[in-house]
Design an enzyme around this catalytic site. Structure first.
Site, mmCIF file in Angstrom:
data_model
loop_
_atom_site.group_PDB
_atom_site.id
_atom_site.type_symbol
_atom_site.label_atom_id
_atom_site.label_comp_id
_atom_site.label_asym_id
_atom_site.label_seq_id
_atom_site.Cartn_x
_atom_site.Cartn_y
_atom_site.Cartn_z
ATOM 1 N N TYR A 1 7.506 -1.868 -2.969
ATOM 2 C CA TYR A 1 6.766 -0.657 -3.319
ATOM 3 C C TYR A 1 7.341 0.002 -4.576
ATOM 4 C CZ TYR A 1 4.274 3.754 -2.464
ATOM 5 O OH TYR A 1 3.472 4.854 -2.574
ATOM 6 N N ILE B 1 -0.424 2.567 -7.819
ATOM 7 C CA ILE B 1 0.072 1.665 -6.784
ATOM 8 C C ILE B 1 -0.727 1.827 -5.506
ATOM 9 C CG2 ILE B 1 2.148 0.900 -5.565
ATOM 10 C CD1 ILE B 1 2.244 0.771 -8.667
ATOM 11 N N GLU B 2 -1.059 3.059 -5.163
ATOM 12 C CA GLU B 2 -1.708 3.335 -3.887
ATOM 13 C C GLU B 2 -3.173 2.901 -3.864
ATOM 14 O OE1 GLU B 2 -0.655 4.307 -1.078
ATOM 15 O OE2 GLU B 2 1.394 4.921 -1.482
ATOM 16 N N SER B 3 -3.913 3.247 -4.910
ATOM 17 C CA SER B 3 -5.371 3.067 -4.849
ATOM 18 C C SER B 3 -5.993 2.618 -6.155
ATOM 19 C CB SER B 3 -6.016 4.399 -4.442
ATOM 20 O OG SER B 3 -5.769 5.382 -5.442
#
Length: 555
Positions: A266, A161-163
């Site tokens: 998120y 999800i982040e990167s």
């Protein structure tokens, strides 16, 4: 117990006498054996008629016995439903994906936002393929750390999800690395960020910091969904949203508090990725095989080594080495700051074997701390490099000078041939300022002037003036003696007489003030800025910039 034996009256013959003694001995043996058995109490006595327990047993009522008729069929045997905890599987996971699935422990989120994210990922199989293949280098280590801390395995999917598992990813807000740490948050978790490395991109350091941070957030909010929201939005913002709901008497769960759209989606993103990894066939997705074994090994260094040398000894490409060691910014690994490097599992053994037999130099670079502010050309001349090479290696933009205390990467020489010390490797910074354009000028000394007093008058260093004129720093000057100076353009163009620095500052201030009152003030300000961008070292430049800012604010 008594026994009677009847003996015959006549005298027995010897043979009959022997048979008699044999019979008697056998009888005596049986007698003694029976007595020994009785003495040891091994026989079970029969209860006497006067035993109270025997009387109670005989008088206890007996339950009636029932026998079903033969024509009634028996019912089928059923299985009762019970809530028994799941049995831990003894077989090792077939691959890392199966190991991850076994560790899922967070409460599932099921709403329209999750469905939307599932559709988004499911319609982009190429994207899923790329990021899962990238994850194969790092995922085993993350899974190991999460299991060691007894945390839910969903967190191993968070870098998706982040990167998208890209350790070089940088957001518009300057968050960096697989776990997307902001600079200040990274510093609070001891992730060094300097001119030589950025630990926010380091595989081991950033994973340690991210799991520490998530554990801290879960300890504060007591809920993994809220902890994830705080990881994305900030714990202060989540805490204020919870406080607001409490004040209004409303629930304070993840779905209840008011938050930005990015934070609202998120956890649904993470839930969607979890669902796809748990049931890839249901989403027409094929996951690349990731073995349940380490991808890399850690090698400890005790000397500075060039990246090119490490790659050659380990028999890997520099690109593959940097993919496992993405925090490195320079062509050399400084052992004091980065004592551990990562290499593919088999190549780590090759590297250590070849390093022991390596005879050549290990590092061709070292760090040099600039002693005084100077231009890049001056610095390059000091370290034996070309100006363009020094700029390229240290990422120095054009028209910028290097301030004192900056750490530059330079080639090793006889004078600079030692490994970089810890305080430089951990804290090296590059500080720049706009170039100052110097013009050669000749001025005349006044009565009573010394070299130091003249240097102070023109706002330059007495040491520099002494060097330009081959004089001592404390030399006395004769009236009218000519002294060579290298002055910024604005000072050299100032009218002679008086104090040049003060006159230049005053004239600059008056010129800006006059232009500010005219309709074409914007054009006048641009001209002034062009003259001052080449030098900001003296007080006149500061005055001119300050006056320009005031003029811009006027209606």
């Amino acid at each position: 117990m008594t026994h009677a034996f009847a003996l015959p009256a006549p005298t027995p013959s010897p043979s009959r006498h022997r048979r008699w003694w044999s019979t008697a001995a056998l009888a005596a043996g049986l007698f003694l054996s029976g007595c020994a058995t009785v003495d040891k109490g091994n026989s079970t006595p029969t209860p006497s008629a006067t035993d109270p327990a025997s009387n109670r047993a005989s008088t206890a009522p007996r339950l009636p016995s029932y026998r079903l008729p033969g024509d009634i069929p028996l019912s089928d045997i059923g299985v009762a439903s019970t809530s028994v905890p799941p049995v831990t599987l003894l077989a090792a996971p077939a691959d890392l994906w199966e190991r991850i699935r076994r560790g899922f422990a967070m409460t599932d989120l099921d709403n329209d936002l999750v469905r939307d994210q599932e559709r988004w990922y499911a319609t982009r199989p190429d994207y899923i393929q790329r990021m899962t293949e990238r994850s194969s280098r790092y995922l085993f280590h993350i899974v190991e750390e999460i299991e060691r801390r007894n945390m839910p395995m969903e967190l191993a999917l968070l870098p998706f999800i982040e990167s998208a598992f890209n350790p070089q990813a940088v957001s518009s807000a300057r968050a960096a690395g697989m776990w997307q740490f902001m600079p200040a948050t990274g510093q609070s978790f001891d992730l060094k960020q300097n001119v030589f490395r950025d630990d926010r991109r380091d595989v081991l350091a950033s994973t340690r910091a991210a799991l520490d941070y998530l554990q801290q957030l879960h300890g504060r909010f007591g809920d993994w969904h809220l902890a994830l929201a705080a990881y994305n939005w900030g714990q202060g913002n989540v805490n204020r949203a919870i406080t607001q709901n409490k004040r209004l008497g409303m629930p304070t769960g993840y779905l209840d508090i008011n938050m930005p759209l990015e934070t609202r989606t998120y956890v649904p993103k993470l839930q969607a990725v979890k669902n796809i990894m748990a049931r890839p066939q249901a989403f027409n997705t094929t996951l690349p095989l990731i073995g349940n074994h380490p991808f890399f090994d850690t090698v400890t260094l005790d000397r500075d080594i060039d990246v090119a040398v490490i790659a050659r000894l380990a028999e890997v490409s520099e690109a593959d080495f940097r993919a496992l060691n993405p925090s490195l910014k320079q062509p050399v690994v400084m052992a004091a700051g980065t004592p551990n490097i990562l290499l593919p599992w088999d190549n780590a053994v090759i590297f250590q074997t070849k390093l022991q037999s390596h005879n050549g130099p290990l590092a061709s670079w070292t760090a040099w701390v600039v002693p005084t502010t100077m231009t890049v050309a001056q610095a390059a001349s000091r370290v034996g490099m070309s100006e363009s090479e020094l700029r390229d290696v240290n990422n120095i933009p054009p028209s910028m000078s290097v301030r004192a205390g900056s750490s530059l990467l330079v080639p090793r020489t006889g004078q600079r041939n030692s490994d970089v010390p810890l305080h430089v490797a951990d804290n090296g910074q590059l500080s720049l300022q706009p170039d100052v354009v110097l013009w050669r000028s000749v001025v005349k000394a006044r009565k009573g002037d010394t070299l130091a007093r003249l240097a102070q008058r023109y706002g330059v260093s007495a040491v520099s003036v002494a060097g330009w004129n081959n004089l001592a720093v404390n030399a006395a000057l004769k009236p009218g003696q000519q002294v060579k100076l290298m002055l910024p353009k604005r000072i050299s163009l100032a009218a002679s007489g008086g104090t040049p620095a003060k006159k230049a500052a005053a004239s600059g201030t008056r010129r800006v003030a006059k232009s500010a009152s005219q309709p074409t003030k914007t054009k006048a300000n641009v001209v002034v800025k062009k003259k001052t961008t080449k030098s900001v070292a003296s007080s006149s430049a500061k005055t001119r910039l300050a006056s320009s800012a005031k003029a811009d604010k006027r209606p």
